[in-house]
Design an enzyme around this catalytic site. Structure first.
Site, PDB file in Angstrom:
ATOM      1  N   HIS A   1      -2.566  -0.750   6.849  1.00 44.25           N
ATOM      2  CA  HIS A   1      -3.653  -0.238   7.692  1.00 44.25           C
ATOM      3  C   HIS A   1      -3.289  -0.166   9.170  1.00 44.25           C
ATOM      4  O   HIS A   1      -4.056  -0.584  10.032  1.00 44.25           O
ATOM      5  CB  HIS A   1      -4.907  -1.088   7.495  1.00 44.25           C
TER       6      HIS A   1
ATOM      7  N   GLU B   1      -1.169  -3.112  -6.933  1.00 48.71           N
ATOM      8  CA  GLU B   1       0.000  -2.799  -6.107  1.00 48.71           C
ATOM      9  C   GLU B   1       1.220  -2.569  -6.997  1.00 48.71           C
ATOM     10  O   GLU B   1       1.997  -1.626  -6.799  1.00 48.71           O
ATOM     11  CB  GLU B   1       0.287  -3.952  -5.133  1.00 48.71           C
TER      12      GLU B   1
ATOM     13  N   ASP C   1      -3.818   4.334   0.168  1.00 45.08           N
ATOM     14  CA  ASP C   1      -4.924   3.372   0.231  1.00 45.08           C
ATOM     15  C   ASP C   1      -6.252   4.058  -0.077  1.00 45.08           C
ATOM     16  O   ASP C   1      -7.091   3.514  -0.792  1.00 45.08           O
ATOM     17  CB  ASP C   1      -4.980   2.735   1.616  1.00 45.08           C
TER      18      ASP C   1
ATOM     19  N   ASP D   1      -0.124   2.004  -2.930  1.00 43.66           N
ATOM     20  CA  ASP D   1      -1.092   0.981  -2.530  1.00 43.66           C
ATOM     21  C   ASP D   1      -1.953   0.621  -3.731  1.00 43.66           C
ATOM     22  O   ASP D   1      -2.055   1.380  -4.706  1.00 43.66           O
ATOM     23  CB  ASP D   1      -1.978   1.468  -1.389  1.00 43.66           C
ATOM     24  N   GLY D   2      -2.568  -0.549  -3.646  1.00 47.66           N
ATOM     25  CA  GLY D   2      -3.478  -1.006  -4.687  1.00 47.66           C
ATOM     26  C   GLY D   2      -4.710  -1.628  -4.060  1.00 47.66           C
ATOM     27  O   GLY D   2      -4.669  -2.088  -2.914  1.00 47.66           O
TER      28      GLY D   2
ATOM     29  N   ASP E   1       2.857  -1.989   1.384  1.00 44.86           N
ATOM     30  CA  ASP E   1       2.512  -3.140   2.230  1.00 44.86           C
ATOM     31  C   ASP E   1       2.463  -4.432   1.414  1.00 44.86           C
ATOM     32  O   ASP E   1       1.995  -5.457   1.899  1.00 44.86           O
ATOM     33  CB  ASP E   1       1.187  -2.907   2.974  1.00 44.86           C
TER      34      ASP E   1
END
Length: 236
Positions: free
Chosen positions: A125, A48, A135, A10-11, A71
């Site tokens: 999320h 990301e 995250d 995640d970013g 995501d």
């Protein structure tokens, strides 16, 4: 594919652009490794992509295949297609402009040929344990510039990374919200200090609510929806 290494990435960028960070969780056999980093001025897409690059760099040379859970549509579609065209076109888009985050894409391209990857584009999320942790790492670095990371035995890790299930109702809600955002507005409704107002443009609404503590606002899609929002906000 007989996947033996699972990677969650995640970013984050506070402000987009703004302070940012990336987070990675790598589950391999009996071990777990977390990676993360900070950048003072960046974007969500850059972080990301950085997360995936750093994750793949850490597993290159190993015989196991890899499953990546992210995501980021930008990363998945870029890695599975766009990047090859960009490389052929001298790292320019069809519009003849420089590819954004070109240096990272250049770093990723050779890694794609050295690691067997199964891509999983997942909703953000919605409770996927590994992605929620990635995250948290990314957001922690973005906010504080540093964060404690785990590296050790899976038996000592508090989270069950083998569980990649998620709340489908949350995923649908997020999908519906994105579709709603793309629709043309009928009006905008704001509520500040108990007073509800209707605005014909977002500029007018933004001017009233921006930076105001306790302010609320919503976009309506038609006259009926406008009335529903006014009622929700306590107006008449």
């Amino acid at each position: 594919m007989d996947t033996q290494i699972t990677i969650f990435t995640d970013g984050a960028a506070k402000g987009n652009p703004g302070r940012g960070g990336y987070g990675v969780v790598i589950s391999e056999k009996d071990t777990v490794l977390e990676l993360g980093g900070f950048k003072a001025h960046t974007t969500n897409n850059e972080m990301e992509l950085k997360a995936v690059v750093e994750a793949l760099k850490s597993v290159v040379g190993k015989k196991e295949s890899v499953a990546i859970y992210t995501d980021s549509k930008y990363v998945v579609e870029g890695a599975k297609g766009w990047v090859f065209g960009w490389a052929k076109n001298g790292w320019q888009t069809k519009a003849k402009s420089d590819v954004l985050n070109k240096d990272l894409w250049k770093e990723l391209l050779p890694l794609l040929g050295k690691v067997e990857i199964e891509w999983h584009k997942v909703p953000g999320h919605v409770g996927i344990i590994g992605n929620e942790r990635a995250d948290a790492i990314a957001s922690g670095f973005a906010e504080k510039g540093d964060m404690a990371l785990f590296a050790g035995k899976k038996a000592d890790y508090e989270l069950n990374l083998s569980d990649t299930s998620y709340d489908e109702s949350k995923a649908q809600d997020r999908s519906d919200a994105r579709k709603r955002q793309a629709l043309k507005a009928f009006s905008y409704i704001s509520m500040l200090d108990g007073v509800v107002q209707v605005h014909q443009t977002w500029k007018e609404c933004e001017a009233r609510v921006k930076g105001k503590k306790g302010a609320r606002f919503k976009k309506s899609l038609d006259k009926k929806n406008e009335g529903e929002i006014i009622k929700e906000f306590g107006g008449k």
